[in-house]
Structures are given as structure tokens and as C-alpha cells.
Motif scaffolding. Structure first.
Motif, PDB file in Angstrom:
ATOM      1  N   SER A  21       0.813  -1.204   0.000  1.00  0.00           N
ATOM      2  CA  SER A  21       0.000   0.000   0.000  1.00  0.00           C
ATOM      3  C   SER A  21       0.858   1.270   0.000  1.00  0.00           C
ATOM      4  CB  SER A  21      -0.915   0.013   1.228  1.00  0.00           C
ATOM      5  OG  SER A  21      -0.157   0.242   2.395  1.00  0.00           O
ATOM      6  N   ARG A  22       0.241   2.323  -0.446  1.00  0.00           N
ATOM      7  CA  ARG A  22       0.915   3.615  -0.493  1.00  0.00           C
ATOM      8  C   ARG A  22       1.302   4.077   0.916  1.00  0.00           C
ATOM      9  NH1 ARG A  22      -1.623   8.463  -3.844  1.00  0.00           N
ATOM     10  NH2 ARG A  22       0.308   8.723  -4.950  1.00  0.00           N
ATOM     11  N   SER A  23       0.412   3.844   1.907  1.00  0.00           N
ATOM     12  CA  SER A  23       0.716   4.260   3.279  1.00  0.00           C
ATOM     13  C   SER A  23       1.886   3.456   3.850  1.00  0.00           C
ATOM     14  CB  SER A  23      -0.516   4.129   4.175  1.00  0.00           C
ATOM     15  OG  SER A  23      -0.963   2.796   4.207  1.00  0.00           O
ATOM     16  N   PHE A  24       2.004   2.182   3.466  1.00  0.00           N
ATOM     17  CA  PHE A  24       3.135   1.373   3.915  1.00  0.00           C
ATOM     18  C   PHE A  24       4.446   1.948   3.373  1.00  0.00           C
ATOM     19  CE2 PHE A  24       6.092  -2.161   3.167  1.00  0.00           C
ATOM     20  CZ  PHE A  24       6.268  -2.590   4.473  1.00  0.00           C
ATOM     21  N   LEU A  25       4.471   2.289   2.086  1.00  0.00           N
ATOM     22  CA  LEU A  25       5.678   2.865   1.486  1.00  0.00           C
ATOM     23  C   LEU A  25       6.009   4.215   2.104  1.00  0.00           C
ATOM     24  CD1 LEU A  25       5.130   1.971  -2.263  1.00  0.00           C
ATOM     25  CD2 LEU A  25       6.688   0.893  -0.631  1.00  0.00           C
ATOM     26  N   LEU A  26       4.988   5.011   2.393  1.00  0.00           N
ATOM     27  CA  LEU A  26       5.212   6.297   3.042  1.00  0.00           C
ATOM     28  C   LEU A  26       5.806   6.079   4.430  1.00  0.00           C
ATOM     29  CD1 LEU A  26       4.967   9.349   2.989  1.00  0.00           C
ATOM     30  CD2 LEU A  26       2.628   9.109   3.810  1.00  0.00           C
ATOM     31  N   GLY A  27       5.315   5.072   5.143  1.00  0.00           N
ATOM     32  CA  GLY A  27       5.853   4.748   6.463  1.00  0.00           C
ATOM     33  C   GLY A  27       7.322   4.371   6.394  1.00  0.00           C
TER      34      GLY A  27
ATOM     35  N   LEU B  47       7.419  -2.510  -7.857  1.00  0.00           N
ATOM     36  CA  LEU B  47       6.006  -2.633  -7.523  1.00  0.00           C
ATOM     37  C   LEU B  47       5.304  -3.477  -8.583  1.00  0.00           C
ATOM     38  CD1 LEU B  47       5.383   1.095  -6.569  1.00  0.00           C
ATOM     39  CD2 LEU B  47       5.880  -0.817  -5.045  1.00  0.00           C
ATOM     40  N   VAL B  48       4.463  -4.387  -8.114  1.00  0.00           N
ATOM     41  CA  VAL B  48       3.713  -5.277  -8.996  1.00  0.00           C
ATOM     42  C   VAL B  48       2.255  -5.284  -8.545  1.00  0.00           C
ATOM     43  CG1 VAL B  48       3.496  -7.648  -9.820  1.00  0.00           C
ATOM     44  CG2 VAL B  48       5.744  -6.729  -9.295  1.00  0.00           C
ATOM     45  N   ARG B  49       1.327  -5.161  -9.501  1.00  0.00           N
ATOM     46  CA  ARG B  49      -0.100  -5.203  -9.167  1.00  0.00           C
ATOM     47  C   ARG B  49      -0.509  -6.569  -8.662  1.00  0.00           C
ATOM     48  NH1 ARG B  49      -2.506  -3.232 -14.630  1.00  0.00           N
ATOM     49  NH2 ARG B  49      -0.502  -3.978 -15.274  1.00  0.00           N
ATOM     50  N   PRO B  50      -1.515  -6.618  -7.787  1.00  0.00           N
ATOM     51  CA  PRO B  50      -2.014  -7.918  -7.307  1.00  0.00           C
ATOM     52  C   PRO B  50      -2.414  -8.810  -8.482  1.00  0.00           C
ATOM     53  CG  PRO B  50      -3.001  -6.130  -6.057  1.00  0.00           C
ATOM     54  CD  PRO B  50      -2.245  -5.493  -7.201  1.00  0.00           C
TER      55      PRO B  50
ATOM     56  N   GLY C 269       7.004  -9.144 -15.010  1.00  0.00           N
ATOM     57  CA  GLY C 269       7.852  -7.976 -14.838  1.00  0.00           C
ATOM     58  C   GLY C 269       7.183  -6.954 -13.928  1.00  0.00           C
ATOM     59  N   PRO C 270       7.961  -5.999 -13.447  1.00  0.00           N
ATOM     60  CA  PRO C 270       7.408  -5.000 -12.527  1.00  0.00           C
ATOM     61  C   PRO C 270       6.544  -3.970 -13.267  1.00  0.00           C
ATOM     62  CG  PRO C 270       9.686  -4.483 -13.017  1.00  0.00           C
ATOM     63  CD  PRO C 270       9.379  -5.804 -13.667  1.00  0.00           C
ATOM     64  N   ASP C 271       5.569  -3.408 -12.538  1.00  0.00           N
ATOM     65  CA  ASP C 271       4.771  -2.320 -13.093  1.00  0.00           C
ATOM     66  C   ASP C 271       5.550  -1.005 -13.020  1.00  0.00           C
ATOM     67  OD1 ASP C 271       2.447  -3.823 -13.698  1.00  0.00           O
ATOM     68  OD2 ASP C 271       1.942  -3.850 -11.580  1.00  0.00           O
ATOM     69  N   SER C 272       6.299  -0.849 -11.956  1.00  0.00           N
ATOM     70  CA  SER C 272       7.150   0.340 -11.794  1.00  0.00           C
ATOM     71  C   SER C 272       8.146   0.066 -10.684  1.00  0.00           C
ATOM     72  CB  SER C 272       6.312   1.573 -11.474  1.00  0.00           C
ATOM     73  OG  SER C 272       5.592   1.379 -10.276  1.00  0.00           O
ATOM     74  N   GLY C 273       9.058   0.974 -10.520  1.00  0.00           N
ATOM     75  CA  GLY C 273      10.066   0.851  -9.475  1.00  0.00           C
ATOM     76  C   GLY C 273      10.107   2.117  -8.641  1.00  0.00           C
ATOM     77  N   PHE C 274      10.835   2.054  -7.541  1.00  0.00           N
ATOM     78  CA  PHE C 274      10.961   3.248  -6.694  1.00  0.00           C
ATOM     79  C   PHE C 274      12.340   3.281  -6.060  1.00  0.00           C
ATOM     80  CE2 PHE C 274       9.502  -0.053  -3.824  1.00  0.00           C
ATOM     81  CZ  PHE C 274      10.250   0.173  -2.675  1.00  0.00           C
TER      82      PHE C 274
END
Length: 80
Positions: free
Chosen positions: A2-8, A62-65, A73-78
Motif C-alpha cells: 500500500s501507499r501508506s506502507f511505502l510512506l511509512g 512494484l507489482v499489481r495484485p 515484470g514490474p509495473d514500476s520501481g521506486f
């Protein structure tokens, strides 16, 4: 993930780096980075508080469920 997990994770990493920086700034002198410095592992996997500046990066994919990272392959990276 989740976005909140990554923000944490980003906030926690920032706080940890700030704490290390504050401790290093309390020192009167810092070790100089020199070409002859020999990296030794596992010693150099951690922080180096005797140096004034140190960069840390956290990277991931990041990979979609329902998708498979290795097959689709990944949807995007960070990078934090």
C-alpha cells in the motif's frame, strides 16, 4: 504494497538518517574519504558515523495484485 506502507518506510528511513546525522554532527572532526580506504565486509554494510556525510538508498519494484514479478515484470520501481 500500500501507499501508506511505502510512506511509512520513507518516514522511518528519514528519521533514522536524521538521528545518525545528528550524532555525527556532534563530533568535532570527521574522517576524510580517501581513495586508499579499503572496504571490508561485513563491517562496511552498516553506517559510518566517523564520516560527515553518507548516502543511503532504498530501491524496490512494484507489482499489481495477481501479477507475477518474474513472469510479467514490474509495473514500476521506486527509490527512496
Amino acid at each position: 504494497m500500500s501507499r501508506s506502507f511505502l510512506l511509512g518506510i520513507a518516514i522511518a528511513a528519514s528519521l533514522i538518517c536524521s538521528a545518525w546525522s545528528s550524532r555525527a554532527l556532534a563530533e568535532e572532526s570527521f574522517e576524510q574519504a580517501r581513495p586508499e580506504y579499503q572496504m571490508q565486509f561485513p563491517r562496511d554494510f552498516g553506517s559510518h558515523p566517523t564520516f560527515q556525510t553518507e548516502w543511503w538508498y532504498y530501491t524496490g519494484q512494484l507489482v499489481r495484485p495477481g501479477k507475477d514479478l518474474y513472469r510479467d515484470g514490474p509495473d514500476s520501481g521506486f527509490q527512496l
